[in-house]
Write a protein that holds these residues in place. Structure first.
Motif, PDB file in Angstrom:
ATOM      1  N   SER A  33      42.656   8.088 -94.146  1.00 17.97           N
ATOM      2  CA  SER A  33      42.484   7.195 -95.284  1.00 17.97           C
ATOM      3  C   SER A  33      43.808   7.128 -96.016  1.00 17.97           C
ATOM      4  N   PRO A  34      44.307   5.910 -96.313  1.00 20.52           N
ATOM      5  CA  PRO A  34      45.617   5.837 -96.942  1.00 20.52           C
ATOM      6  C   PRO A  34      45.649   6.351 -98.370  1.00 20.52           C
ATOM      7  N   LYS A  35      44.520   6.395 -99.070  1.00 17.53           N
ATOM      8  CA  LYS A  35      44.545   6.827-100.471  1.00 17.53           C
ATOM      9  C   LYS A  35      44.135   8.267-100.678  1.00 17.53           C
ATOM     10  N   LEU A  36      43.477   8.842 -99.686  1.00 15.04           N
ATOM     11  CA  LEU A  36      42.990  10.209 -99.830  1.00 15.04           C
ATOM     12  C   LEU A  36      43.404  10.972 -98.591  1.00 15.04           C
ATOM     13  N   GLU A  37      44.205  12.004 -98.769  1.00 16.62           N
ATOM     14  CA  GLU A  37      44.623  12.814 -97.632  1.00 16.62           C
ATOM     15  C   GLU A  37      43.707  14.021 -97.543  1.00 16.62           C
ATOM     16  N   LEU A  38      42.910  14.043 -96.488  1.00 14.78           N
ATOM     17  CA  LEU A  38      41.910  15.080 -96.315  1.00 14.78           C
ATOM     18  C   LEU A  38      41.965  15.530 -94.865  1.00 14.78           C
ATOM     19  N   LYS A  39      42.188  16.791 -94.655  1.00 11.36           N
ATOM     20  CA  LYS A  39      42.384  17.322 -93.305  1.00 11.36           C
ATOM     21  C   LYS A  39      41.523  18.564 -93.149  1.00 11.36           C
ATOM     22  N   VAL A  40      40.673  18.568 -92.130  1.00  6.37           N
ATOM     23  CA  VAL A  40      39.764  19.681 -91.884  1.00  6.37           C
ATOM     24  C   VAL A  40      39.954  20.127 -90.444  1.00  6.37           C
ATOM     25  N   GLY A  41      40.002  21.418 -90.208  1.00  5.22           N
ATOM     26  CA  GLY A  41      40.164  21.883 -88.841  1.00  5.22           C
ATOM     27  C   GLY A  41      39.641  23.287 -88.631  1.00  5.22           C
ATOM     28  N   ASN A  42      39.363  23.613 -87.383  1.00  6.27           N
ATOM     29  CA  ASN A  42      38.902  24.937 -86.985  1.00  6.27           C
ATOM     30  C   ASN A  42      39.707  25.413 -85.785  1.00  6.27           C
ATOM     31  N   SER A  43      40.010  26.694 -85.763  1.00  6.45           N
ATOM     32  CA  SER A  43      40.739  27.280 -84.635  1.00  6.45           C
ATOM     33  C   SER A  43      40.226  28.689 -84.385  1.00  6.45           C
ATOM     34  N   LEU A  44      40.371  29.125 -83.138  1.00  7.50           N
ATOM     35  CA  LEU A  44      40.040  30.499 -82.774  1.00  7.50           C
ATOM     36  C   LEU A  44      41.272  31.133 -82.150  1.00  7.50           C
ATOM     37  N   PHE A  45      41.557  32.344 -82.572  1.00 14.41           N
ATOM     38  CA  PHE A  45      42.637  33.118 -81.977  1.00 14.41           C
ATOM     39  C   PHE A  45      42.001  34.333 -81.306  1.00 14.41           C
ATOM     40  N   LEU A  46      42.092  34.395 -79.962  1.00 13.34           N
ATOM     41  CA  LEU A  46      41.426  35.429 -79.180  1.00 13.34           C
ATOM     42  C   LEU A  46      42.461  36.312 -78.515  1.00 13.34           C
ATOM     43  N   ASP A  47      42.194  37.611 -78.501  1.00 15.78           N
ATOM     44  CA  ASP A  47      43.121  38.506 -77.845  1.00 15.78           C
ATOM     45  C   ASP A  47      43.216  38.176 -76.362  1.00 15.78           C
ATOM     46  N   LYS A  48      44.422  38.318 -75.821  1.00  9.68           N
ATOM     47  CA  LYS A  48      44.666  37.894 -74.435  1.00  9.68           C
ATOM     48  C   LYS A  48      43.864  38.720 -73.427  1.00  9.68           C
ATOM     49  N   GLN A  49      43.367  39.909 -73.830  1.00 11.81           N
ATOM     50  CA  GLN A  49      42.561  40.712 -72.906  1.00 11.81           C
ATOM     51  C   GLN A  49      41.129  40.183 -72.782  1.00 11.81           C
ATOM     52  N   LEU A  50      40.717  39.312 -73.711  1.00  9.79           N
ATOM     53  CA  LEU A  50      39.346  38.797 -73.678  1.00  9.79           C
ATOM     54  C   LEU A  50      39.201  37.677 -72.653  1.00  9.79           C
TER      55      LEU A  50
END
Length: 422
Positions: free
Chosen positions: A130-147
């Motif tokens: 939206s040009p008038k409202l900057e709204l950013k939502v996100g999800n991430s997972l960081f997993l140990d390399k042994q998993l």
């Protein structure tokens, strides 16, 4: 059983009203019914099934945080609830039910699938450009390399929550912490730093949600009318000197005699609103105790356009919380004990969640360009009659709620006790 292994992190949250001018999605109030549509057969968006529950969860969590803190409070209900709902996808046995019911969902009235579809719809809608409202939502997972995470879990969280998984070396905890903090800093354009605090080598995974909100006032304050030093009364014995913004403008406004508070709605140029609640002196606890979803709906019906002589502090506050100590008090108990089953993420995980960390920040000031269009909810006054404009002076502790209007979702909720405290 080994020691703590999993962090949930809701972070990187900055509502800010001092940005450059961006364009809008419409004008409606939180709690208001959607506008009539010619497509009467079109189903309601899936997020409508979950946003009332998120609001209820927000008010329950706010009361708990406020009871334990004497100073400023600020958090994102959307961020925290999305993080926990995402985690429930990796839970087995009774744990998904415990998480979702802890959030306040009645699983006899809404299915788990509909809850996750609701979050999918909410995150997607909030993230639309939206040009008038900057709204950013996100999800991430960081997993140990042994998993070795289950592919079904990775596919599901990517489809429903837009969550991407990253491999990390949690054996080198200092480097991994620095990498995750840098990731959050980039996602929030440098506004939230060091959101993740120390964790041990036993940590194997971090689940991260971030939300970034940047908007400008629909009726900006005149920076030349900002008083450099005015008194803000933190309590009966303490006052601080802060910059106070000033304007004479039309806003939706009411005084609730029963609850002994003033309620003010301020619009942003985009499809967002701020609701500010100013209790009478000594009435903050009374207002907090009565803050229920029905109260918000009542206020939305009663708010009327008024020409106000508005004095609002310029402030920047933040909140950092270890929610593993807070959430059990509002019903989210079992995910923090040894009975929790999170083996849907990976077979190797069979330990308890040690940390639910959440950081939120808000920066409110005058900057922005005057919007040309008037709101559909507000009528412009025939003339600015300075003798008639009632004064709304926010010079003592007040509550602030930030709404995204399309989804009727409560993005942020807080209390400004000391605007000079940061």
């Amino acid at each position: 059983m080994g020691p703590a292994w999993l962090w949930l992190l809701g972070a990187a949250i900055l509502p800010s009203v001092h940005c450059r001018p961006f364009p809008a999605r419409g004008d409606k109030s939180p709690g208001a019914p959607p506008a009539p549509s010619d497509q009467l057969s079109a189903p309601a968006p899936a997020y409508h099934k979950i946003t009332p529950t998120i609001t209820n969860f927000a008010l329950r969590l706010y009361r708990q945080l406020a009871a334990e803190a004497s100073g400023n409070v600020f958090f994102s209900p959307v961020s925290i609830s999305a993080t926990l709902a995402l985690l429930s996808l990796g839970a087995q046995a009774d744990t998904p039910t415990q998480i979702l019911e802890g959030l306040g969902f009645n699983l006899t009235e809404i299915s788990e699938a509909d809850i996750h579809r609701g979050f999918q719809s909410l995150i997607h809608t909030l993230d639309l450009p939206s040009p008038k409202l900057e709204l950013k939502v996100g999800n991430s997972l960081f997993l140990d390399k042994q998993l070795k995470p289950r592919q079904h879990f990775l596919d599901t969280v990517r489809e429903l929550y837009g969550a991407f998984a990253f491999s990390a070396n949690f054996t080198d905890s200092a480097t991994t912490r620095r990498q995750i903090n840098e990731y959050v800093r980039k996602q929030t354009y440098g506004q939230v730093a060091d959101c993740l605090q120390e964790f041990t080598r036993d940590t194997l995974m971090v689940v991260l949600n971030y939300i970034f909100f940047k908007a400008k006032w629909k009726h900006p304050f005149d920076r030349y009318q900002t008083q450099k030093q005015e008194s803000f009364f933190v309590d009966e014995r303490t006052s601080v000197h802060i910059p106070m913004m000033h304007q004479k403008e039309m806003h939706r406004f009411l005084y609730d005699q029963e609850m002994a508070c003033m309620v003010l709605q301020i619009e942003y140029s985009g499809n967002a609103l701020a609701l500010l609640i100013l209790p009478d002196p000594g009435k903050m606890e009374q207002v907090e105790a009565a803050l229920e979803p029905e109260t918000l709906r009542k206020w939305d019906r009663w708010l009327l356009p008024s020409l106000l002589d508005l004095h609002l502090p310029r402030f920047s506050i933040s909140g950092t919380y270890h929610l593993e100590e807070i959430l059990p008090h509002i019903g989210l108990t079992n995910i923090f004990n040894l009975e929790a089953d999170l083996s849907g993420i990976t077979e190797q995980l069979n330990k308890t969640i040690s940390r639910v960390s959440h950081k939120a920040a808000v920066d409110m000031n005058v900057w922005g360009t005057r919007a040309a269009a008037a709101s559909g909810l507000l009528s412009q006054p025939q003339a600015l009659n300075t003798t008639r404009a009632p004064q709304a002076r926010f010079n003592r502790p007040f509550l602030v709620l930030f709404w995204e209007v399309t989804t009727q979702s409560l993005l942020f909720l807080g209390k400004v006790v000391n605007p000079a405290a940061g």
